[in-house]
Design a protein around this motif. Sequence first.
Motif, PDB file in Angstrom:
ATOM      1  N   LEU B 246       4.170  -2.165  -1.093  1.00 57.62           N
ATOM      2  CA  LEU B 246       3.265  -1.727  -0.028  1.00 57.62           C
ATOM      3  C   LEU B 246       3.617  -2.419   1.298  1.00 57.62           C
ATOM      4  O   LEU B 246       3.533  -1.811   2.371  1.00 57.62           O
ATOM      5  CB  LEU B 246       1.819  -2.060  -0.430  1.00 57.62           C
ATOM      6  CG  LEU B 246       0.723  -1.580   0.508  1.00 57.62           C
ATOM      7  CD1 LEU B 246       0.585  -0.060   0.427  1.00 57.62           C
ATOM      8  CD2 LEU B 246      -0.614  -2.230   0.154  1.00 57.62           C
ATOM      9  N   LEU B 247       3.999  -3.703   1.191  1.00 60.78           N
ATOM     10  CA  LEU B 247       4.322  -4.482   2.388  1.00 60.78           C
ATOM     11  C   LEU B 247       5.758  -4.979   2.274  1.00 60.78           C
ATOM     12  O   LEU B 247       6.002  -6.142   1.965  1.00 60.78           O
ATOM     13  CB  LEU B 247       3.374  -5.683   2.519  1.00 60.78           C
ATOM     14  CG  LEU B 247       1.867  -5.400   2.455  1.00 60.78           C
ATOM     15  CD1 LEU B 247       1.082  -6.701   2.409  1.00 60.78           C
ATOM     16  CD2 LEU B 247       1.430  -4.560   3.654  1.00 60.78           C
ATOM     17  N   PRO B 248       6.731  -4.104   2.500  1.00 50.99           N
ATOM     18  CA  PRO B 248       8.123  -4.492   2.263  1.00 50.99           C
ATOM     19  C   PRO B 248       8.599  -5.620   3.178  1.00 50.99           C
ATOM     20  O   PRO B 248       9.567  -6.315   2.846  1.00 50.99           O
ATOM     21  CB  PRO B 248       8.912  -3.199   2.518  1.00 50.99           C
ATOM     22  CG  PRO B 248       7.980  -2.288   3.237  1.00 50.99           C
ATOM     23  CD  PRO B 248       6.593  -2.696   2.923  1.00 50.99           C
ATOM     24  N   ASP B 249       7.904  -5.848   4.307  1.00 45.78           N
ATOM     25  CA  ASP B 249       8.354  -6.906   5.216  1.00 45.78           C
ATOM     26  C   ASP B 249       7.715  -8.254   4.895  1.00 45.78           C
ATOM     27  O   ASP B 249       7.896  -9.214   5.648  1.00 45.78           O
ATOM     28  CB  ASP B 249       8.026  -6.523   6.671  1.00 45.78           C
ATOM     29  CG  ASP B 249       8.857  -5.326   7.103  1.00 45.78           C
ATOM     30  OD1 ASP B 249       9.980  -5.180   6.551  1.00 45.78           O
ATOM     31  OD2 ASP B 249       8.387  -4.536   7.934  1.00 45.78           O
ATOM     32  N   ALA B 250       6.948  -8.296   3.840  1.00 54.76           N
ATOM     33  CA  ALA B 250       6.283  -9.563   3.495  1.00 54.76           C
ATOM     34  C   ALA B 250       6.889 -10.147   2.219  1.00 54.76           C
ATOM     35  O   ALA B 250       7.551  -9.462   1.453  1.00 54.76           O
ATOM     36  CB  ALA B 250       4.794  -9.309   3.296  1.00 54.76           C
ATOM     37  N   ARG B 251       6.620 -11.422   2.098  1.00 53.87           N
ATOM     38  CA  ARG B 251       7.087 -12.109   0.881  1.00 53.87           C
ATOM     39  C   ARG B 251       5.839 -12.391   0.029  1.00 53.87           C
ATOM     40  O   ARG B 251       4.861 -12.975   0.530  1.00 53.87           O
ATOM     41  CB  ARG B 251       7.769 -13.414   1.293  1.00 53.87           C
ATOM     42  CG  ARG B 251       8.187 -14.329   0.186  1.00 53.87           C
ATOM     43  CD  ARG B 251       8.837 -15.566   0.840  1.00 53.87           C
ATOM     44  NE  ARG B 251       8.921 -16.668  -0.067  1.00 53.87           N
ATOM     45  CZ  ARG B 251       9.857 -16.809  -0.992  1.00 53.87           C
ATOM     46  NH1 ARG B 251      10.808 -15.897  -1.095  1.00 53.87           N
ATOM     47  NH2 ARG B 251       9.855 -17.843  -1.790  1.00 53.87           N
ATOM     48  N   VAL B 252       5.879 -11.987  -1.240  1.00 58.07           N
ATOM     49  CA  VAL B 252       4.703 -12.168  -2.099  1.00 58.07           C
ATOM     50  C   VAL B 252       5.018 -13.244  -3.144  1.00 58.07           C
ATOM     51  O   VAL B 252       5.999 -13.142  -3.870  1.00 58.07           O
ATOM     52  CB  VAL B 252       4.317 -10.841  -2.799  1.00 58.07           C
ATOM     53  CG1 VAL B 252       3.065 -11.026  -3.640  1.00 58.07           C
ATOM     54  CG2 VAL B 252       4.110  -9.752  -1.766  1.00 58.07           C
TER      55      VAL B 252
END
Lengths: 231, 396
Positions: B246-252
């Motif tokens: 959903l948030l490809p630019d974030a690191r989970v």
Amino acid sequence: MIKLECVSKEYNHRGGPVTALDEASVEISQGDFVSIVGPSGSGKSTLLLLIGGMLSPSKGRVLFDGRSIYDLTQDERARLRKAKIGFVFQTFNLVPYLSAMENVQIPLFLAGMDESRQTDRAAALLKRVGLSDRLSHKPSELSVGQQQRVALARVLANDPEVVLADEPTGNLDPETGQHVLDFLCEINAEGKTVVMVTHDPRSAARARRTLRLSQGVLVSSVQRRAQYASQ
Amino acid sequence: MFQRKTQLATGLIAVLLGIAVVVSIKNVTFYSEKAVARELDALGTNILILPKSVSIQDYYSADMQNDEFPEEYVTLLAASDLQGLDNLSPKLSIPVELNGSAFTLTGILPKNEFSAKAMWAGAGIFSRPEGCGQIAGLPSEADPPAKETLVRRRVIETLGGDEALVGSDVAAMLGTRQDDKLAVMGKTFTVTAVLPQTGTVDDSRIFAHLHTVQDLSGKGPVVNAIEVVGCCNEISGGLAQKINRLLPDARVVTITQVVDTQIKTNQMMSRLSAVFLIIIVIVGGASIANYMYANVFERRREIGTLMALGAGSGMILKLFLLKATVIGLAGGIGGYVLGTALAVTLGPRFAHVPVLPMPILIAWALGISLVLALAASYLPARRAARLDPCETLQEL
């Protein structure tokens, strides 16, 4: 009481058949005292084992009180031995780490008797064979003659109808051997059937009847008139 | 029983040591897992969403970096159909200097602002189903928390635009108390609570409303991190990967990665436990079987005598299995005692967790030991029961 009908026993030894007993037929009535004699390897012990339900025949039938014992299962034969047959061995076969009392208790334990009755009966039997002061002794703490007396007490524990003795005096000095024979005559006089294998003609002569075996064949049966004469 | 003492001792020692090691590992692992659970519970949240470039060194300071992502990500998450998102806590941190000391001003979004947005409420935020990774003490409408609960639960019910919560170090250094005024970056805040000491960087933070901090920093609607309380089942079912899609630019980052070392240690302990169990079965079982076979061979005359005296095959089988039971009981009890002693004395030293004896493990130790001893002895015992009495009484 005991009847062998044309009983043969063959072993396989080094790939070839060996006949230990050949077509033996014999009848032993209740209360009899029979000695079995013959040279080594003549089949004496084989005959004793067959009577005791320990060795199945290759041919023929062994009847105990009219029942073919080898038609019974192994466990049924074990129950028969427990109830009606007692063994006396040449080397006594006492359990080395058990006391004299505990050795005599074994058949009583196997018969399911409660412990207090076991100890009472074992003590009484050891008293009868003159070992009331050796109840807690281990076999290694007893003389050879005393060990055989423990074995005799053990054989009587379950009050068997038949006592099978294999060379009971074979390891004993003549005097102790005489005591053992006296004891066997005594229990025979009480009504028990005794079958004894022996090499010794003097011991054999204490029996009412002597069966002679040679090379697995029953060659003679001698009945005596005078019984239990002290030799 | 005590014939061939050396063989008996070898078999017994093999079982006893094996059981001791496994009991010890299980005992330490249990308390180590409890320590992990306590740590997870203390952290409260279990998923961190960070800018892609950030690497996490310390969970508590994960948001203290210069990279940001749009606050809109919070809206995206809340509006998504992702299952298992229970609490979202966006944060923006900026360094500040007060009275010559360096502190961190952290902007947080209070829970009431999520509830006020119909779209977010409709997404099921804060209405997790019963039993779904429920973390004890999670704030709810029925049980409004005190502001100090921010320390542990990472979420706060209400926070005004000019209100601030200060960490214990900040309060101590500035001499600040509840209801005092505190000027930060030209804005005056009312200190609504002094947070209890945590031993983390949170003690040096001043917490204020996210939008206030955004205004003060001049960075606009951005955040450094979003802390998430995720449903445990959903996390193991790949919630982190779904958020990443959903948030490809974030690191989970999931909390399991944060306490990775301890979890890895526990996993290693479990594997070690399994290895030792296999060793017990092979070495202990072989030793007992070897001892039993030798015992049957040595006792064949006794066995023959017993059979001549009227013992059936069942009785002979029972005698040897009884002996195996004695060995099993001795190995199990001895192994439990030794293993527990090892765990209690060495556990704190090597696993850094307090370890107490676990009585339940005695049932486990006895079960394994008895099953092993009986299984290893069954074939020798059966051989004894099937012996030909004539062959055992050779003189006949």
